[in-house]
Design a protein around this motif. Sequence first.
Motif, PDB file in Angstrom:
ATOM      1  N   ASP A   1      36.672  31.787  32.044  1.00 39.09           N
ATOM      2  CA  ASP A   1      35.398  32.292  31.518  1.00 39.09           C
ATOM      3  C   ASP A   1      34.797  31.398  30.440  1.00 39.09           C
ATOM      4  O   ASP A   1      35.494  30.880  29.571  1.00 39.09           O
ATOM      5  CB  ASP A   1      35.605  33.685  30.911  1.00 39.09           C
ATOM      6  CG  ASP A   1      35.853  34.725  31.985  1.00 39.09           C
ATOM      7  OD1 ASP A   1      35.948  34.361  33.173  1.00 39.09           O
ATOM      8  OD2 ASP A   1      35.956  35.917  31.625  1.00 39.09           O
TER       9      ASP A   1
ATOM     10  N   ASP B   1      35.850  39.444  41.844  1.00 37.07           N
ATOM     11  CA  ASP B   1      36.763  38.885  40.852  1.00 37.07           C
ATOM     12  C   ASP B   1      38.193  38.795  41.408  1.00 37.07           C
ATOM     13  O   ASP B   1      38.463  39.194  42.559  1.00 37.07           O
ATOM     14  CB  ASP B   1      36.709  39.780  39.596  1.00 37.07           C
ATOM     15  CG  ASP B   1      36.821  38.983  38.314  1.00 37.07           C
ATOM     16  OD1 ASP B   1      37.422  37.897  38.337  1.00 37.07           O
ATOM     17  OD2 ASP B   1      36.318  39.469  37.285  1.00 37.07           O
TER      18      ASP B   1
ATOM     19  N   ASP C   1      27.817  43.672  36.177  1.00 35.52           N
ATOM     20  CA  ASP C   1      29.188  43.186  36.245  1.00 35.52           C
ATOM     21  C   ASP C   1      30.148  44.370  36.147  1.00 35.52           C
ATOM     22  O   ASP C   1      29.821  45.503  36.568  1.00 35.52           O
ATOM     23  CB  ASP C   1      29.407  42.129  35.130  1.00 35.52           C
ATOM     24  CG  ASP C   1      30.468  41.099  35.481  1.00 35.52           C
ATOM     25  OD1 ASP C   1      31.656  41.400  35.329  1.00 35.52           O
ATOM     26  OD2 ASP C   1      30.105  39.984  35.907  1.00 35.52           O
ATOM     27  N   ASP C   2      31.324  44.156  35.596  1.00 36.22           N
ATOM     28  CA  ASP C   2      32.390  45.155  35.589  1.00 36.22           C
ATOM     29  C   ASP C   2      31.952  46.448  34.887  1.00 36.22           C
ATOM     30  O   ASP C   2      31.051  46.442  34.055  1.00 36.22           O
ATOM     31  CB  ASP C   2      33.605  44.549  34.872  1.00 36.22           C
ATOM     32  CG  ASP C   2      34.930  45.116  35.366  1.00 36.22           C
ATOM     33  OD1 ASP C   2      34.922  46.142  36.058  1.00 36.22           O
ATOM     34  OD2 ASP C   2      35.968  44.499  35.050  1.00 36.22           O
TER      35      ASP C   2
ATOM     36  N   LYS D   1      29.603  39.975  43.300  1.00 32.80           N
ATOM     37  CA  LYS D   1      30.560  39.078  42.615  1.00 32.80           C
ATOM     38  C   LYS D   1      31.940  39.695  42.781  1.00 32.80           C
ATOM     39  O   LYS D   1      32.144  40.871  42.438  1.00 32.80           O
ATOM     40  CB  LYS D   1      30.170  38.980  41.138  1.00 32.80           C
ATOM     41  CG  LYS D   1      31.195  38.256  40.272  1.00 32.80           C
ATOM     42  CD  LYS D   1      30.668  38.136  38.834  1.00 32.80           C
ATOM     43  CE  LYS D   1      31.755  37.661  37.872  1.00 32.80           C
ATOM     44  NZ  LYS D   1      31.252  37.605  36.480  1.00 32.80           N
TER      45      LYS D   1
HETATM   46  C1  GLA Z   1      36.537  38.178  34.615  1.00 32.55           C
HETATM   47  C2  GLA Z   1      35.350  37.345  35.084  1.00 32.55           C
HETATM   48  C3  GLA Z   1      34.184  37.577  34.152  1.00 32.55           C
HETATM   49  C4  GLA Z   1      33.820  39.049  34.143  1.00 32.55           C
HETATM   50  C5  GLA Z   1      35.028  39.887  33.743  1.00 32.55           C
HETATM   51  C6  GLA Z   1      34.788  41.374  33.920  1.00 32.55           C
HETATM   52  O1  GLA Z   1      37.002  37.737  33.384  1.00 32.55           O
HETATM   53  O2  GLA Z   1      35.690  35.995  35.132  1.00 32.55           O
HETATM   54  O3  GLA Z   1      33.076  36.809  34.554  1.00 32.55           O
HETATM   55  O4  GLA Z   1      33.367  39.435  35.422  1.00 32.55           O
HETATM   56  O5  GLA Z   1      36.178  39.551  34.519  1.00 32.55           O
HETATM   57  O6  GLA Z   1      35.888  42.159  33.579  1.00 32.55           O
END
Ligand code: GLA
Length: 394
Positions: free
Chosen positions: A208, A153, A76-77, A151
């Motif tokens: 989230d 965002d 992820d991030d 993914k």
């Molecule tokens: C958002 C997304 C999360 C995650 C974070 C990462 O909040 O909804 O699932 O990917 O960013 O910063």
Amino acid sequence: MRITTRLAGAVLALLGGLGFAHVAVAQPRLALTPPMGFNTWNKFGCDVRESLVREMADAIVASGMKAAGYRYVVIDDCWQVARDGAGRIVADPERFPSGIKSLADYVHGLGLSFGIYTDIGPKTCAGRPGSYGHFAEDARSYAAWGVDYVKVDWCHADSLDAPTQYARMRRALDQSGRRIVLSICEWGLNHPWDWAGPVGQLWRTTGDISDNWQSVVWIANASGHHAAAAGPGHWNDPDMLEVGNGGMTADEYRTHLSLWAMMAAPLMAGNDIRAMSGVTRAILTNADVIAVDQDRLGEQGRIVIDQGDGTQVWLKRLAGGGRAVAAVNYHADSADVMFRWKEIGLPAGGATVRDLWRHQDLGRHDDPGHDIATGYRVKVAPHGVVMLRIAPAR
Ligand code: GLA
């Protein structure tokens, strides 16, 4: 059928190539069942590095998660730090010293697939470089690295039009020459269930998730409304799993996974697979429950009984005429839940029942009939679930 969808895909690709940015390019053969895998965010947040990803991929194999169907290993991030002079996205050289391609190769070497994260806007939610203005370069980088899943965002994107931008990203991914699953993550703000089907393979429906029972209840009941939009290749995404992260009881985690399976949700584990307990492992790898999630009919289940008393009955039709039924108890005390065959769309007569958490065949039961007092009755633990597979007896 396949020729028709291919032809449609080719026409859409042609239109896309002619500059019709709003025309999405169909990818009919990706994610025919809800994607399953692991994502770093829920447990590790920004603390990602290549050793963690390698260890997690190893653990997915060693723990039986791979055998159970978990396949995508998604960072992820926070893996990205900058763009180079040519506009290409650059991975954090301290945390990913071997580079993303080498990591993807490692994951592929284990028979798993590899995923990554970006943002449709100029910055990610954690403030790293986003993809806005760089869709083509990023898609080319992903393809060159061997990315199978991205993914995307929605932070710093308020001024943008979501359907247009995600369709542009879809087109860039398709033009990269690699088949890449697009996971749309705009939290349901722009009603993706109305437009994302031909664009992404999955789209988030809510904000989230957090590792608590209220969050699971809220998301299940919000995401449940959009069942009509889901089907093979295009899924509602009620967010990644919290199973095993410590904030809920085992019964609550069983209910969490059951509701996600009833919703044909993507199952992205969000816990530390390297260190999970036997209970967590048994929940995440429950083959009976996963088979409901992955059923090839691809129907998202719905609430068929909600008497406002804190219990619900969910129904998901399965390929071959069977039914998955989940009796859910939102109370802090145990509750009796009852339903009749006609309420789950089965004809009168006998049906076989299997309990999917006890892994027990419960034999044949006759239609309880129309008298409300004679329904099929289950006792459900506090915040728990009884999940059944019911099929007409032959
Ligand atoms: C958002 C997304 C999360 C995650 C974070 C990462 O909040 O909804 O699932 O990917 O960013 O910063």
